[in-house]
Design a protein around this motif. Structure first.
Motif, mmCIF file in Angstrom:
data_model
loop_
_atom_site.group_PDB
_atom_site.id
_atom_site.type_symbol
_atom_site.label_atom_id
_atom_site.label_comp_id
_atom_site.label_asym_id
_atom_site.label_seq_id
_atom_site.Cartn_x
_atom_site.Cartn_y
_atom_site.Cartn_z
ATOM 1 N N CYS A 27 -9.798 18.033 17.534
ATOM 2 C CA CYS A 27 -10.997 17.503 18.184
ATOM 3 C C CYS A 27 -12.187 17.546 17.230
ATOM 4 N N THR A 44 -13.784 13.333 20.054
ATOM 5 C CA THR A 44 -12.380 12.937 20.166
ATOM 6 C C THR A 44 -11.568 14.065 20.787
ATOM 7 N N GLU A 46 -7.669 15.373 20.618
ATOM 8 C CA GLU A 46 -6.329 15.286 20.032
ATOM 9 C C GLU A 46 -5.480 16.449 20.510
ATOM 10 N N MET A 286 -16.949 7.728 14.785
ATOM 11 C CA MET A 286 -15.839 8.359 15.496
ATOM 12 C C MET A 286 -14.501 7.700 15.157
ATOM 13 N N ASN A 287 -14.526 6.411 14.796
ATOM 14 C CA ASN A 287 -13.279 5.748 14.377
ATOM 15 C C ASN A 287 -12.641 6.443 13.181
ATOM 16 N N ASP A 290 -9.867 9.071 14.190
ATOM 17 C CA ASP A 290 -8.699 8.675 14.966
ATOM 18 C C ASP A 290 -7.427 9.049 14.202
ATOM 19 N N THR A 314 -4.860 10.880 18.885
ATOM 20 C CA THR A 314 -6.161 10.859 19.547
ATOM 21 C C THR A 314 -5.971 10.292 20.946
ATOM 22 N N TRP A 316 -8.148 10.340 23.574
ATOM 23 C CA TRP A 316 -9.322 9.583 23.982
ATOM 24 C C TRP A 316 -10.517 9.949 23.105
ATOM 25 N N THR A 317 -11.477 9.026 23.083
ATOM 26 C CA THR A 317 -12.713 9.243 22.341
ATOM 27 C C THR A 317 -13.884 8.902 23.251
ATOM 28 N N TYR A 332 -5.957 6.246 23.955
ATOM 29 C CA TYR A 332 -4.888 5.891 23.020
ATOM 30 C C TYR A 332 -4.234 4.571 23.412
#
Length: 368
Positions: A27, A44, A46, A286-287, A290, A314, A316-317, A332
């Motif tokens: 995260c 994020t 994870e 944030m990308n 991922d 990942t 969700w973000t 995702y």
């Protein structure tokens, strides 16, 4: 409350890091501040263990009951939620893993395996305690600002109650941000509460926060500015491409590496003029965090990924607007943005409301 001296804590955390390895659970969180006074928060999630997250709306003024150290529901602190909150839950529980309240206080629980150790709570103290996985729910429903959280948390205890899916206490620490842009990290390490003002706004996972700050000192030479060519006699030696100013920026998915990248990306980003521009910049930052399937594979016999084997991805973000109170995210399975707009959802009621996440992407036709 006890604060550990940064250098000592860094050495202790570094020793734990070497002995146990840095667990997965990748995260990453941060905020950006816009010139119009807006604050946007990104995070994020994870995990290898499926979080099975749903969107959740927690109404204001409802009765809530915490979990005591035995793990039995309702045996901990009883409180009335002062503020409505929205966000994402986990493992079927009506608790926030990440969220934002109606006053613009936002934040999340991030995994801190091998280091998080919560307070010892006697039977007599059970009614003034909550479980580790209830920390964010308690904060978002009770307080409007980071300053209020700092004043209130020492007055309760966070116990080591087990959670069924995790088969024990959930080892987390908490990042918080308010509508003024103030940021706070809350950790329970060594059985004691540690709260840190966080001018970087960044948080990832293990080691502990003060170790991460000390570690940034190794990268103070980095800069977004391109270095000048070097001359050696008749030779001019220039970088092979742009980007040489950040040469040495760690690119792996270890939490210390992500902390450094998140710090430099957010620090070097041009300050957006508006909150909307801030959200656009936040999406691009944030990308970069991922995690592609197959790049992190966890083992069932470790604390990484929730104690299950498999690909960490990942899930969700989040991209939350603390000024306009819009909590936006993608998943995702579905890169399309989904939003909980606090100006448009019902914030009254007697129970938290759960909503499934849209899993099918919607494509926009062009030229038809």
């Amino acid at each position: 409350m006890r604060k550990t001296k940064p250098i000592v804590a860094a050495l202790l955390a570094g020793t734990a890091l070497l002995a146990q390895g840095v667990a997965a659970s990748a995260c990453t969180s941060l905020i950006l501040k816009a010139k119009d006074g807006g604050v946007v928060y990104g995070r994020t999630m994870e995990f290898s263990l499926p979080m099975r997250s749903q969107a959740m709306v927690m109404p204001r003024n409802i009765a809530l009951a915490g979990t005591g150290p035995s793990g039995a529901a309702g045996t901990g602190l009883n409180w009335t939620g002062k503020y409505a909150a929205v966000g994402l839950n986990g493992v079927g529980e009506k608790i926030f893993v990440d969220g934002m309240n109606e006053k613009g206080l936002a934040g999340g629980l991030l995994y801190l395996p091998n280091l998080a150790q919560f307070q010892e709570v006697s039977a007599a103290e059970a009614k003034t305690s909550i479980a580790s996985f209830e920390m964010l729910t308690y904060v978002l429903t009770s307080f409007a600002t980071v300053a209020e959280v700092k004043a209130a948390l020492p007055k309760i205890k966070v116990n080591q109650a087990p959670q069924a899916t995790f088969k024990g206490p959930v080892p987390t620490h908490m990042t918080l941000h308010d509508a003024t842009g103030a940021s706070l990290v809350v950790e329970y390490v060594g059985g004691a509460l540690h709260m840190y003002d966080n001018p970087t706004s960044v948080l990832t996972n293990a080691p502990a926060f003060d170790w991460q700050i000390t570690n940034l000192g190794q990268y103070v030479n980095l800069s977004p500015v391109e270095p000048n060519p070097m001359t050696v006699g008749p030779l001019t030696i220039a970088p092979p491409s742009t980007g040489a100013g950040l040469h040495g920026l760690p690119g792996d998915t270890l939490s210390p590496s992500r902390f450094v990248r998140a710090f430099f990306f957010s620090r070097n980003a041009p300050q957006p003029a508006t909150t909307e521009e801030g959200l656009t910049t936040l999406h691009h930052i944030m990308n970069a965090f991922d995690i592609a399937p197959g790049s992190v594979v966890t083992k069932a016999d470790s604390a990484a990924g929730g104690g299950v084997s498999g690909d960490e991805t990942t899930e969700w973000t989040v991209y939350a607007d603390l000024k306009n109170l819009r909590y936006t995210f993608n998943t995702y399975d579905n890169p399309n943005l989904q939003v909980i707009d606090m100006a448009k959802v019902k914030l009254e009621g007697k129970e938290p409301r759960l909503f499934p996440l849209a899993s099918t992407p919607v494509m926009t036709p062009i030229g038809q």
